[in-house]
Design a protein around this motif. Structure first.
Motif, short mmCIF file in Angstrom:
data_model
loop_
_atom_site.label_atom_id
_atom_site.label_comp_id
_atom_site.label_asym_id
_atom_site.label_seq_id
_atom_site.Cartn_x
_atom_site.Cartn_y
_atom_site.Cartn_z
N UNK A 88 27.06 41.75 82.92
CA UNK A 88 27.16 40.31 83.08
C UNK A 88 28.60 39.82 82.88
N UNK A 89 29.40 40.58 82.11
CA UNK A 89 30.80 40.19 81.94
C UNK A 89 31.54 40.19 83.28
N UNK A 90 31.25 41.19 84.10
CA UNK A 90 31.90 41.26 85.42
C UNK A 90 31.50 40.07 86.28
N UNK A 91 30.22 39.68 86.19
CA UNK A 91 29.77 38.52 86.96
C UNK A 91 30.48 37.26 86.47
N UNK A 109 41.64 29.65 80.26
CA UNK A 109 41.40 28.55 79.32
C UNK A 109 39.94 28.08 79.32
N UNK A 110 39.06 28.80 80.02
CA UNK A 110 37.68 28.36 80.21
C UNK A 110 36.70 29.35 79.60
N UNK A 111 35.71 28.83 78.85
CA UNK A 111 34.63 29.67 78.32
C UNK A 111 33.30 29.05 78.67
N UNK A 112 32.25 29.88 78.63
CA UNK A 112 30.90 29.44 78.96
C UNK A 112 30.15 29.02 77.70
N UNK A 113 29.22 28.09 77.89
CA UNK A 113 28.40 27.56 76.81
C UNK A 113 26.97 27.36 77.33
N UNK A 295 39.74 38.26 67.25
CA UNK A 295 39.13 38.43 68.58
C UNK A 295 39.67 37.37 69.53
N UNK A 296 40.03 37.74 70.76
CA UNK A 296 40.55 36.76 71.72
C UNK A 296 39.56 35.63 72.01
N UNK A 297 40.11 34.52 72.41
CA UNK A 297 39.36 33.29 72.65
C UNK A 297 38.13 33.51 73.52
N UNK A 298 38.30 34.07 74.72
CA UNK A 298 37.17 34.20 75.63
C UNK A 298 36.16 35.22 75.14
N UNK A 299 36.60 36.29 74.52
CA UNK A 299 35.67 37.31 74.03
C UNK A 299 34.75 36.73 72.97
N UNK A 300 35.28 35.85 72.14
CA UNK A 300 34.46 35.20 71.10
C UNK A 300 33.25 34.49 71.71
N UNK A 301 33.50 33.79 72.82
CA UNK A 301 32.46 32.95 73.41
C UNK A 301 31.57 33.70 74.40
N UNK A 302 32.09 34.79 75.01
CA UNK A 302 31.34 35.44 76.09
C UNK A 302 30.15 36.24 75.60
N UNK A 303 30.16 36.64 74.33
CA UNK A 303 28.98 37.34 73.79
C UNK A 303 28.59 36.67 72.49
N UNK A 304 27.41 36.07 72.46
CA UNK A 304 26.92 35.41 71.25
C UNK A 304 25.55 35.97 70.88
N UNK A 305 25.35 37.27 71.16
CA UNK A 305 24.10 37.94 70.82
C UNK A 305 23.28 38.26 72.06
#
Length: 446
Positions: A88-91, A109-113, A295-305
């Motif tokens: 899913x990271x690649x997507x 500068x963009x992360x998913x929520x 941990x880098x900004x985007x990596x923090x947000x891209x996996x939350x469990x």
């Protein structure tokens, strides 16, 4: 690895989709006309429903739901590959690039929520608050903002300064003047304590397109560049053009936007943009196993469990649907603006009332005063507003949202949404049906 915009669907689904278009008249460019043809072909409302509350919870088009099923199937077919091997990271990487281009931002500068509320909490609860820091609340913010600010007030002893706006608004200066007055009413020492200013791009209750660049520049100037600026764009993505490069130049630091509302991606999809200089301050709501210190900004947000990340992936499918089946963002946004402004004029003319904001501060989401006599007792006005709202749903399948507003006395208004599945005939029927229901009201409260 699934493709960015999955086009493969079970044969039964494809057959059903083809059937949906039988009898629908297409324009010369192959696109269905906005209004009922789009409503019948792509949306799944109950029979007889004419939906005027898209701003509430959105409505996911059938092609996006079908694409969402492909992402879920990819996850279930090989969970380890999907979660642990970069599936899913690649997507998301591809979706992020496309969404960043759409909103005038750098992808870095963009992360998913899951939703705009999560982005707001990530920002407000990440900042290092000191006692007596001031949060400036501009206008009628959605309840999650003052609620979280009140939580911070109890936890960290911050101060809250609210900037009230008089409605109906006559123009952008109503907001700029109110903010200027509020800030200049503070002492110089207190202006230096304004840590964060919160404002909407398009407010919810009442619905107004706010002058974001001008407001951000004003707050920054009045606080000697010390205040951070947070913009709630929950209603903006998919309704108006967003240019985050311009907003950043005006001084905006954080911008959050929902995907499931006007952009039509699956429920549980949103974006947070943060300027590079503030990204290290932020943590997501969930500190996951992938989020150790540094941990880098985007990596923090891209996996939350372990969870379904399909809704985030579906933002790419929503963008593809809007481009392929609706004719692209300029066509969609022009329809929302033109229909919204026409509908506001038509309804207020028929009802003998007024809009909460002028046309240049209105897009697809509008707030209009209901046709209820202002001289009636408040209890009677409230009862009539409830009767109109309930009657429209129960008798006509029409959903609007009545609510009260101080103007300065309490008056009864409705929030109403234009959308690609609506046209002028729908609003003409809404005007007529609301008037019929209002005629049954009494000045004597029940």
């Amino acid at each position: 690895m699934p493709r960015l915009v999955p086009r493969v669907a079970p044969a039964a689904v494809l057959l059903c989709a083809c059937c949906m278009h039988v009898g629908a008249a297409h324009s010369g460019d192959g696109l269905l006309p906005f209004g009922k043809p789009v409503r019948d072909a792509y949306f799944q409302f109950a029979p007889g429903t004419v939906y005027f509350n898209h701003g509430g919870f959105g409505a996911t088009p059938r092609p996006v739901r079908e694409a969402m099923e492909v992402w879920t199937s990819s996850m279930e077919a090989q969970p380890t590959k999907w979660f642990a091997k970069g599936g899913y990271h690649a997507v998301l990487s591809g979706v992020r690039e496309r969404m960043a281009k759409l909103i005038g931002a750098n992808a870095s500068d963009v992360v998913f929520l899951d939703n705009a509320s999560g982005g707001m909490n990530a920002v407000l609860r990440s900042l290092d608050w000191k006692a007596d820091d001031i949060v400036l609340l501009i206008g009628s913010l959605y309840a999650v903002f003052p609620n979280t600010a009140a939580w911070l007030q109890q936890r960290s002893s911050i101060r809250i300064v609210k900037v009230p706006i008089s409605y109906p608004a006559s123009g952008p200066e109503d907001y700029l003047g109110a903010v200027r007055l509020a800030l200049r009413s503070l002492s110089e020492a207190d202006r230096a304590k304004v840590r964060l200013a919160l404002m909407d791009h398009i407010s919810s209750y009442p619905s107004v397109v706010m002058p974001v660049p001008e407001l951000a520049s004003l707050v920054r100037a009045e606080t000697d560049g010390k205040a951070l600026i947070f913009v709630d764009g929950a209603h903006a993505l998919g309704q108006v053009h967003i240019d985050l490069a311009a907003f950043r130049s005006a001084g905006v630091h954080f911008y959050v936007m929902d995907g499931h509302k006007w952009f039509m991606s699956s429920h549980g999809s949103a974006l947070l943009w943060a300027a590079p200089e503030v990204q290290l301050l932020l943590e997501p709501d969930v500190i996951s196993s992938e989020n150790s210190p540094g941990t880098p900004f985007q990596v923090k947000f891209d996996y939350i469990g372990t969870r379904d990340y399909g809704p985030w992936c579906s933002m790419g499918d929503a963008l593809a649907f809007r481009e392929r089946d609706l004719g692209g963002e300029p066509r969609v946004l022009a329809h929302l603006r033109d229909l919204g402004q026409w509908a506001a004029g038509h309804l207020t003319s028929r009802w003998g009332t007024e809009a909460v904001a002028p046309a240049n501060m209105t897009a697809g989401l509008m707030t209009l005063r209901l046709p209820i006599p202002l001289e009636w007792p408040i209890e009677a006005q409230r009862a009539c507003a409830s009767s109109i709202g309930d009657g429209l749903v129960d008798q006509h399948g029409m959903q609007i949202i009545p609510f009260t507003l101080q103007t300065p006395n309490e008056t009864q208004w409705a929030r109403i949404s234009a959308q690609v599945y609506l046209d002028r005939s729908d609003f003409e029927a809404l005007a007529t049906n609301a008037l019929k229901l209002a005629s049954t009201c009494s000045p004597h409260a029940p």
